[in-house]
Design a protein around this motif. Structure first.
Motif, short mmCIF file in Angstrom:
data_model
loop_
_atom_site.label_atom_id
_atom_site.label_comp_id
_atom_site.label_asym_id
_atom_site.label_seq_id
_atom_site.Cartn_x
_atom_site.Cartn_y
_atom_site.Cartn_z
N TYR A 178 0.83 -1.20 0.00
CA TYR A 178 0.00 0.00 0.00
C TYR A 178 0.87 1.26 0.00
CZ TYR A 178 -3.67 -3.26 1.51
OH TYR A 178 -4.56 -4.31 1.61
N TYR A 185 1.39 7.08 -6.54
CA TYR A 185 0.23 7.93 -6.85
C TYR A 185 0.51 9.38 -6.46
CZ TYR A 185 -2.78 3.87 -7.84
OH TYR A 185 -3.34 2.75 -8.39
N ASP A 192 -6.50 11.64 -5.35
CA ASP A 192 -7.67 10.79 -5.04
C ASP A 192 -7.25 9.33 -4.84
OD1 ASP A 192 -9.38 12.93 -5.17
OD2 ASP A 192 -9.99 12.57 -7.24
N GLN A 193 -6.43 8.82 -5.75
CA GLN A 193 -5.97 7.43 -5.63
C GLN A 193 -5.03 7.26 -4.45
OE1 GLN A 193 -6.74 4.52 -7.03
NE2 GLN A 193 -8.37 5.52 -8.17
N LYS A 195 -5.07 8.97 -1.67
CA LYS A 195 -5.88 8.98 -0.45
C LYS A 195 -6.63 7.66 -0.28
CE LYS A 195 -9.34 11.73 2.01
NZ LYS A 195 -10.15 12.97 2.01
N LYS A 196 -7.17 7.16 -1.37
CA LYS A 196 -7.92 5.90 -1.31
C LYS A 196 -7.04 4.76 -0.83
CE LYS A 196 -10.48 2.66 -4.27
NZ LYS A 196 -10.90 2.35 -5.65
N ILE A 197 -5.82 4.66 -1.35
CA ILE A 197 -4.97 3.51 -1.03
C ILE A 197 -4.40 3.61 0.38
CG2 ILE A 197 -2.67 4.29 -1.81
CD1 ILE A 197 -4.29 0.93 -2.72
N TYR A 199 -5.83 5.08 2.98
CA TYR A 199 -6.90 4.79 3.93
C TYR A 199 -7.25 3.30 3.90
CZ TYR A 199 -8.00 9.39 5.81
OH TYR A 199 -7.96 10.58 6.50
N GLU A 200 -7.08 2.69 2.75
CA GLU A 200 -7.28 1.24 2.65
C GLU A 200 -6.24 0.53 3.52
OE1 GLU A 200 -7.38 -2.17 -0.85
OE2 GLU A 200 -7.64 -0.06 -1.42
N GLU A 203 -7.19 0.84 7.21
CA GLU A 203 -8.22 -0.12 7.62
C GLU A 203 -7.61 -1.48 7.96
OE1 GLU A 203 -11.12 -0.34 4.55
OE2 GLU A 203 -11.81 1.72 4.80
#
Length: 392
Positions: A178, A185, A192-193, A195-197, A199-200, A203
Motif C-alpha cells: 500500500y 500515486y 484521489d488514488q 488517499k484511497k490507497i 486509507y485502505e 483499515e
C-alpha cells in the motif's frame, strides 16, 4: 526446541505417506516433476488431478511450488497457493516438510512452525501445509514488490502499479504494498488514488506509525488540519524515532497554534540541539507571537492616546501586552542568532549562494526583532509606565 530425531521421524513418515496418497493422476504428476523433470507433463497431470480431487489442498500446492515456481510463473503460482489455502486446514501436514533459518523470516508470522537450533542458528521447522503456503505467498509477494521497484526505477509507472497491486492482493495485510502504491500515486499528483490507497492500508493496520504519518501528511496538504493533527499525533506518540514528531509540529504551525507549537518545538530541540531548521522555525514562531501581542497592544495604545482620561485598567493591560510582546520578540531574536550560527556551522553542506541567501534572511529577521525591541524599550513601555504612575 524440538528434538532433531523427531524431525527425522516426521520426514521419514511423510515420505512413505506421500507415496501412497492421492489419485493416480496426482501420483503421476509428482513422479513427472520429481523424477522425470518433465514439468509440462506434470502440469497437465496435476490439472487433471485438480478435477478428480478438488478438495485436496496438496494438489494446487504441488502445482504452485514444484511446477509454476520452476517456470517463474508467479501469477499462476499465486493462484494455486490461494486455492490451496482455501482448502487447507490445520490438520493438513506437508508431504515434504522442510526447515529454514528463522532470521530470514522476521516479517512474517507462522501458526504451527517449531523452532530448533542447528550450527548455532535458529531454524524453523515447517510440517504444516498452511505455514508452507504462507511462506510461499510471502516469497511471491516479495518478487512482485521487487519487480515493481525495478519498473519504477525504469520510469515504467503503469507496470510498477500493476505489480504493487498484485502484491497487495496476494497478501492484503502487508502494509508495504500500500505504501509503495501511495508513494507512486503521490508522485503522479493523483491525490484521489493516493488517499484511497492509504486509507485502505489504515483499515488493515490502524496502529502502523508510517501509515498514520502519511495520512497526516496527505490531509495536511489538503488543508484538513484537524484531521492531519489527529494522525500526526498518533504517529508522534507511538514512534520510536523523533523524526515522526515533526509532522505534528508543522500541523500546529499550519493551524496557527503558535504557543503549543513553541512548546513542542523546544521539546524536539532538546533531542536535536543542532537542528538548524527547527531552530529557525522556533524563531519564526516566537516572532508570530510577538507580532500578535504587539498588534493588539498597539490598538490599545492608540485608544489610550485618543482619550483625555484613559482608565487605569486599560493602561495596565496594554503595558502587560507590550511586555509580553517584548518577551516573545527577544526570544525570537535569540533563536535567530542561534540559527545564524548553526547555518554557518553547516555551510559546507550547501553551495555559497544558498548559504548567503539563508544568512541574509536570518540577519534581516534579527535586525527587525532588534528594531521592535528598541521601540518598545524607548517609546511604548516607558510612556505607559509614566502614564500608569500618574493615574496612581
Amino acid at each position: 526446541m524440538i528434538n532433531l530425531r523427531i524431525i527425522f521421524l516426521v520426514l521419514f513418515s511423510s515420505y512413505f505417506y506421500s507415496c501412497a496418497t492421492g489419485s493416480m493422476e496426482y501420483r503421476s504428476c509428482r513422479a513427472a516433476a520429481n523424477v522425470e523433470k518433465d514439468y509440462d507433463r506434470a502440469e497437465s497431470l496435476c490439472l487433471e488431478a485438480l478435477k478428480i480431487e478438488p478438495d485436496n489442498p496438496q494438489v494446487p500446492y504441488f502445482l504452485a511450488t514444484k511446477i509454476y515456481k520452476r517456470k517463474n510463473n508467479y501469477e499462476a503460482m499465486a493462484k494455486m497457493l490461494n486455492l490451496s489455502e482455501k482448502k487447507a486446514t490445520k490438520d493438513h501436514d506437508l508431504i515434504e516438510p522442510f526447515s529454514q533459518e528463522a532470521s530470514m523470516l522476521k516479517d512474517i508470522k507462522f501458526k504451527y512452525t517449531v523452532e530448533f537450533e542447528e550450527d548455532g542458528k535458529k531454524m524453523l521447522f515447517f510440517n504444516k501445509l498452511l505455514d508452507a503456503i504462507a511462506l510461499e505467498k510471502y516469497s511471491i509477494w516479495r518478487e512482485f514488490l521487487i519487480q515493481g521497484l525495478d519498473h519504477e526505477e525504469n520510469k515504467e509507472e503503469v507496470k510498477a502499479i500493476e505489480m504493487y497491486h498484485k502484491a497487495k492482493n496476494l497478501i492484503p495485510d502487508n502494509s508495504k504494498s500500500y505504501i509503495q502504491l501511495f508513494s507512486i500515486y503521490l508522485n503522479q499528483n493523483n491525490i484521489d488514488q493516493a488517499k484511497k490507497i492509504i486509507y485502505e492500508a489504515y483499515e488493515k493496520d490502524t496502529s502502523n506509525v508510517i501509515i498514520n504519518y502519511y495520512i497526516g501528511d496527505l490531509e495536511g496538504q489538503m488543508k484538513n488540519y484537524k484531521v492531519s493533527e489527529k494522525f500526526y499525533k498518533y504517529a508522534a506518540d507511538n514512534a520510536l524515532d523523533s523524526k515522526f514528531m515533526y509532522g505534528l509540529l508543522y500541523s500546529y504551525i499550519d493551524q496557527g497554534k503558535n504557543q503549543i507549537a513553541i512548546e513542542y518545538s523546544e521539546q524536539l530541540l532538546e533531542e536535536n540541539p543542532e537542528d538548524q531548521n527547527l531552530t529557525y522555525n522556533i524563531a519564526v514562531l516566537y516572532q508570530r507571537l510577538g507580532q500578535e501581542a504587539l498588534d493588539s497592544a498597539s490598538e490599545n495604545y492608540n485608544q489610550i492616546n485618543s482619550l483625555d482620561d484613559p482608565p487605569v485598567d486599560l493602561i495596565s493591560t496594554t503595558l502587560e501586552k507590550f511586555k509580553n510582546a517584548r518577551k516573545f520578540l527577544y526570544e525570537s531574536k535569540s533563536f535567530f542568532e542561534f540559527a545564524y550560527d548553526l547555518t554557518l556551522d553547516n555551510s559546507s553542506k550547501l553551495d555559497e549562494i544558498d548559504i548567503n541567501r539563508q544568512l541574509d534572511e536570518i540577519d534581516g529577521a534579527q535586525k527587525e526583532m532588534k528594531k521592535y525591541i528598541k521601540r518598545l524599550d524607548t517609546i511604548y513601555i516607558p510612556d505607559l509606565q509614566e502614564k500608569y504612575r500618574k493615574v496612581n
